[in-house]
Every structure is written in structure tokens, then in C-alpha cells.
Design a protein around this motif. Sequence first.
Motif, short mmCIF file in Angstrom:
data_model
loop_
_atom_site.label_atom_id
_atom_site.label_comp_id
_atom_site.label_asym_id
_atom_site.label_seq_id
_atom_site.Cartn_x
_atom_site.Cartn_y
_atom_site.Cartn_z
N GLY A 79 16.16 31.70 27.26
CA GLY A 79 16.90 31.34 26.06
C GLY A 79 18.31 31.89 26.10
N ILE A 80 19.01 31.73 25.01
CA ILE A 80 20.41 32.16 24.92
C ILE A 80 20.48 33.44 24.11
N THR A 81 21.13 34.44 24.68
CA THR A 81 21.30 35.70 23.96
C THR A 81 22.46 35.57 22.97
N LYS A 82 22.54 36.49 22.04
CA LYS A 82 23.62 36.46 21.05
C LYS A 82 24.97 36.67 21.73
N MET A 83 25.04 37.56 22.72
CA MET A 83 26.29 37.78 23.44
C MET A 83 26.69 36.55 24.23
N GLU A 84 25.71 35.83 24.74
CA GLU A 84 26.01 34.65 25.54
C GLU A 84 26.62 33.53 24.68
N GLU A 85 26.31 33.53 23.41
CA GLU A 85 26.88 32.54 22.51
C GLU A 85 28.36 32.79 22.26
N THR A 86 28.77 34.05 22.27
CA THR A 86 30.13 34.40 21.85
C THR A 86 31.09 34.72 22.99
N LEU A 87 30.61 35.13 24.16
CA LEU A 87 31.50 35.64 25.20
C LEU A 87 31.62 34.83 26.49
N PRO A 88 30.99 33.67 26.67
CA PRO A 88 31.04 33.03 27.99
C PRO A 88 32.43 32.53 28.39
N LYS A 89 33.28 32.17 27.43
CA LYS A 89 34.62 31.69 27.78
C LYS A 89 35.45 32.80 28.40
N THR A 90 35.28 34.00 27.90
CA THR A 90 36.00 35.14 28.44
C THR A 90 35.61 35.39 29.89
N VAL A 91 34.34 35.34 30.18
CA VAL A 91 33.86 35.57 31.54
C VAL A 91 34.38 34.48 32.48
N GLY A 92 34.39 33.24 32.02
CA GLY A 92 34.92 32.15 32.84
C GLY A 92 36.39 32.34 33.16
N LEU A 93 37.16 32.79 32.17
CA LEU A 93 38.58 33.06 32.39
C LEU A 93 38.77 34.20 33.39
N PHE A 94 37.95 35.23 33.28
CA PHE A 94 38.05 36.36 34.20
C PHE A 94 37.71 35.93 35.63
N HIS A 95 36.74 35.03 35.79
CA HIS A 95 36.43 34.49 37.12
C HIS A 95 37.66 33.80 37.70
N LEU A 96 38.34 33.01 36.89
CA LEU A 96 39.54 32.30 37.37
C LEU A 96 40.66 33.26 37.73
N ILE A 97 40.85 34.31 36.95
CA ILE A 97 41.89 35.30 37.26
C ILE A 97 41.60 35.97 38.59
N ALA A 98 40.36 36.38 38.80
CA ALA A 98 39.99 37.03 40.06
C ALA A 98 40.16 36.08 41.24
N LEU A 99 39.78 34.82 41.07
CA LEU A 99 39.95 33.83 42.12
C LEU A 99 41.42 33.62 42.44
N PHE A 100 42.25 33.48 41.40
CA PHE A 100 43.68 33.29 41.59
C PHE A 100 44.30 34.46 42.37
N LEU A 101 43.95 35.69 41.99
CA LEU A 101 44.49 36.86 42.69
C LEU A 101 44.02 36.92 44.14
N ALA A 102 42.78 36.53 44.39
CA ALA A 102 42.29 36.52 45.77
C ALA A 102 43.03 35.48 46.61
N ILE A 103 43.30 34.33 46.04
CA ILE A 103 44.03 33.29 46.78
C ILE A 103 45.47 33.71 47.03
N ILE A 104 46.15 34.21 46.01
CA ILE A 104 47.53 34.67 46.18
C ILE A 104 47.58 35.81 47.19
N GLY A 105 46.66 36.75 47.09
CA GLY A 105 46.62 37.88 48.03
C GLY A 105 46.41 37.42 49.46
N THR A 106 45.59 36.40 49.63
CA THR A 106 45.35 35.88 50.98
C THR A 106 46.62 35.25 51.56
N PHE A 107 47.33 34.50 50.74
CA PHE A 107 48.59 33.92 51.22
C PHE A 107 49.63 35.00 51.52
N ILE A 108 49.70 36.02 50.69
CA ILE A 108 50.62 37.13 50.95
C ILE A 108 50.23 37.84 52.24
#
Length: 116
Positions: A79-108
Motif C-alpha cells: 500500500g501507500i504510506t502517508k509519507m509516500e503521498e506527500t514526498l515523492p516529488k522531492t525524491v524524484g527531483l533529488f534523483h535528477l540533481i544527482a544525475l545531472f551532477l554525475a553527468i557534468i562531473g564526468t564531462f569535466i
Amino acid sequence: MEPKEEFDKYQAARWKFFVSVFLSIACGVLALTGLLKPSTEELGVWFQRSGSLIVLFAVLGEYYVSKMASTLRPAGHVGITKMEETLPKTVGLFHLIALFLAIIGTFIWGYGDLWV
């Protein structure tokens, strides 16, 4: 586990994520300024070397994002937890930030000396 404990784990992982993102960005900025550059190194080579640290801290940040995601949906929970209802967008954004930094770091890491 109690919701308060899960939220505390989420907050701790979130704080560690922000620290790793800060360190990732700081490595690139400090390398570009030449603040910690040895006198025998060229600025371009020093900046290029900072790419490896940017990737290291980005991967560490991704690890903490995974820890945050695991608190949203604990193993064995149906099922869906109460935290999962309110916070999944934040986690998705954090995944994208980490991915972006890894890609930029690789090019550097690969081409940083040619950019400076």
C-alpha cells in the motif's frame, strides 16, 4: 517502524544529500578559482581532476536519495504510506540533481582541461 522514526531517517538522509551536493559543487568552483591548486599544476588539469570528486559526491548523493526513497516505501510494506503521498516529488527531483551532477562531473573529468 513508527512514522516518526521513518521521517527522522528521511530527514537525516536528506541533510546528507544536501551536504554531498554542496561538496560536489564546491569542488568544481574551488578548482576553477585555483584556490587549492599546487604551483606545479596547470589550472585546466586541476579543474579536470576535480571532475572525479564531483562524480564521487554526486554518487554519494544518489545513495542518500535511495535511502530517502526506501523510507517512503519500506520493504515488505503493502500500500501507500502517508509519507509516500506527500514526498515523492522531492525524491524524484533529488534523483535528477544527482544525475545531472554525475553527468557534468564526468564531462569535466574527461574534458575539463580543454574548457579552461
